[in-house]
Motif scaffolding. Structure first.
Motif, PDB file in Angstrom:
ATOM      1  N   THR A   1       0.795  -1.228  -0.086  1.00 45.44           N
ATOM      2  CA  THR A   1       0.071  -0.193   0.175  1.00 45.44           C
ATOM      3  C   THR A   1       0.910   1.340   0.077  1.00 45.44           C
TER       4      THR A   1
ATOM      5  N   GLU B   1      -7.364  -1.002   2.337  1.00 44.60           N
ATOM      6  CA  GLU B   1      -7.716  -0.050   1.357  1.00 44.60           C
ATOM      7  C   GLU B   1      -9.136   0.030   1.545  1.00 44.60           C
TER       8      GLU B   1
ATOM      9  N   PRO C   1     -10.174   7.280   2.378  1.00 41.10           N
ATOM     10  CA  PRO C   1      -9.147   8.246   2.210  1.00 41.10           C
ATOM     11  C   PRO C   1      -9.339   9.260   3.009  1.00 41.10           C
TER      12      PRO C   1
ATOM     13  N   GLN D   1     -10.213   9.673   6.121  1.00 40.12           N
ATOM     14  CA  GLN D   1      -9.501   9.223   7.296  1.00 40.12           C
ATOM     15  C   GLN D   1      -8.008   9.591   7.334  1.00 40.12           C
ATOM     16  N   ARG D   2      -7.452   9.212   6.129  1.00 40.70           N
ATOM     17  CA  ARG D   2      -6.039   9.781   6.204  1.00 40.70           C
ATOM     18  C   ARG D   2      -5.903  11.305   6.115  1.00 40.70           C
TER      19      ARG D   2
ATOM     20  N   ALA E   1      -6.370  12.721   9.339  1.00 35.06           N
ATOM     21  CA  ALA E   1      -5.103  12.579  10.202  1.00 35.06           C
ATOM     22  C   ALA E   1      -3.900  13.354   9.830  1.00 35.06           C
ATOM     23  N   ARG E   2      -3.793  13.407   8.681  1.00 34.53           N
ATOM     24  CA  ARG E   2      -2.703  14.313   8.175  1.00 34.53           C
ATOM     25  C   ARG E   2      -2.778  16.001   8.440  1.00 34.53           C
TER      26      ARG E   2
ATOM     27  N   TYR F   1       2.917  10.000   8.165  1.00 38.88           N
ATOM     28  CA  TYR F   1       2.355   8.738   7.421  1.00 38.88           C
ATOM     29  C   TYR F   1       2.276   7.542   8.464  1.00 38.88           C
TER      30      TYR F   1
ATOM     31  N   THR G   1      -0.301   8.013  11.380  1.00 38.18           N
ATOM     32  CA  THR G   1      -1.488   7.672  10.413  1.00 38.18           C
ATOM     33  C   THR G   1      -1.886   6.425  10.399  1.00 38.18           C
ATOM     34  N   LEU G   2      -0.977   5.717   9.952  1.00 35.66           N
ATOM     35  CA  LEU G   2      -1.233   4.267   9.553  1.00 35.66           C
ATOM     36  C   LEU G   2      -1.466   3.577  10.950  1.00 35.66           C
TER      37      LEU G   2
ATOM     38  N   VAL H   1      -4.684   5.410  13.059  1.00 31.06           N
ATOM     39  CA  VAL H   1      -6.052   5.628  12.461  1.00 31.06           C
ATOM     40  C   VAL H   1      -6.350   4.542  11.464  1.00 31.06           C
ATOM     41  N   VAL H   2      -5.755   4.158  10.390  1.00 35.92           N
ATOM     42  CA  VAL H   2      -5.725   3.134   9.422  1.00 35.92           C
ATOM     43  C   VAL H   2      -5.755   1.605   9.945  1.00 35.92           C
TER      44      VAL H   2
END
Length: 299
Positions: A116, A189, A193, A195-196, A199-200, A206, A209-210, A213-214
């Motif tokens: 990803t 996936e 998006p 959500q990303r 967070a950013r 990155y 966030t991963l 959040v993700v």
């Protein structure tokens, strides 16, 4: 005047009390009808199950080869002798499942994250993850077990372990990681998006966030599929018997070769079922629970 004030206060107090809801007569009739239907369904299901089981038992018992079938597959004496042996070997299967499960979770998560990654600079990492997943998803698991469990020790290279349990566990980890990585990638996936982006916009990197959040959302969404993979791993750990690992299946093979009776295999199968059925029911319960959460929000 005092009596009037007292009566007025009594009226106000009674008006302020909330009314207790009572079902209407129609609702009571509906509830009684649903209760009768549930009872009727339970009785019909019970009777039909008993009838089917009775027919199956009668057909089996009255068949010409039942005595020989019973003595070959359901011998009480052989079951009593094989049970302790197979139970000791089953602990090896449980250890393999636990250790390989942790290794698979870590390595598959790395592969899913590599697939990803965005940007041309990460193309070699994405290509490695794609080739790895395609390779080990295409190879039969038993073939990988043979290649690593029998082929690598045959090289007799110094510094490499020769324990078949190690190489068999590595084969399970490599093969299952490819499948689990795809499950995790689908979960990653599936996170929107936005959500990303949110967070950013809050200043998270990155990696943060991963991590925060993700991945939590992705893992929760694919948890039923991951549990099913764990159940499959528990069963496929029996393939290590093909390279000499003394597990439940291998113990059953040893006993069968001594007695020429297949009851030991049945005992091994029953023990595996006793492990997989509770795990499967828990997976179903969790999937239903997650489904309700998806419709109505968090419970």
């Amino acid at each position: 005047m005092a009596d009037r004030r007292g009566s007025a206060e009594t009226v106000v107090t009674a008006a302020d009390k909330p009314e207790v809801w009572q079902p209407s007569p129609i609702e009571q009739q509906r509830a009684a009808y649903r209760l009768r239907q549930r009872r009727r369904s339970f009785v019909v299901a019970t009777v039909s199950t008993i009838v089917v089981l009775a027919v199956v038992v009668i057909v089996l018992v009255t068949s010409p080869g039942w005595d020989r079938f019973q003595s070959t597959f359901f011998s009480p004496h052989e079951a009593g002798v094989a049970f302790p042996m197979v139970l000791r070997g089953l602990w090896t299967n449980i250890e393999v499942m636990l250790v390989c499960g942790v290794a698979i979770a870590v390595w598959s998560l790395v592969l899913a994250v590599l697939r990803t990654l965005r940007g041309p600079v990460f193309f070699p990492l994405r290509a490695f993850a794609v080739v790895y997943v395609d390779l080990f998803r295409g190879l039969p698991l038993l073939l990988v077990v043979f290649l690593l469990g029998l082929g690598v020790p045959a090289l007799q290279l110094s510094g490499l372990p020769t324990d078949p349990l190690f190489w068999g566990g590595l084969a399970l980890t490599l093969s299952y990681s490819a499948n689990v990585a795809e499950v995790l990638r689908a979960g990653i996936e599936s996170v929107h998006p936005s959500q990303r982006a949110a967070a950013r916009s809050l200043g998270l990197s990155y990696a943060a966030t991963l991590r925060f959040v993700v991945l939590p959302q992705a893992v929760r969404r694919v948890m039923p599929a991951l549990m099913n993979d764990l159940i499959s791993l528990e069963k496929d750990s029996a393939l290590l018997a093909a390279i000499g690992v003394v597990d439940a299946l291998r113990q059953a093979q040893i006993r069968q070769s001594l007695s020429f009776n297949f009851t030991a295999y049945v005992v091994a199968g029953v023990l595996f079922i006793c492990l997989t059925i509770p795990m499967a029911r828990f997976t179903d319960w969790y999937a239903r629970r997650r489904g309700f959460q998806g419709v109505g929000g968090q419970l």
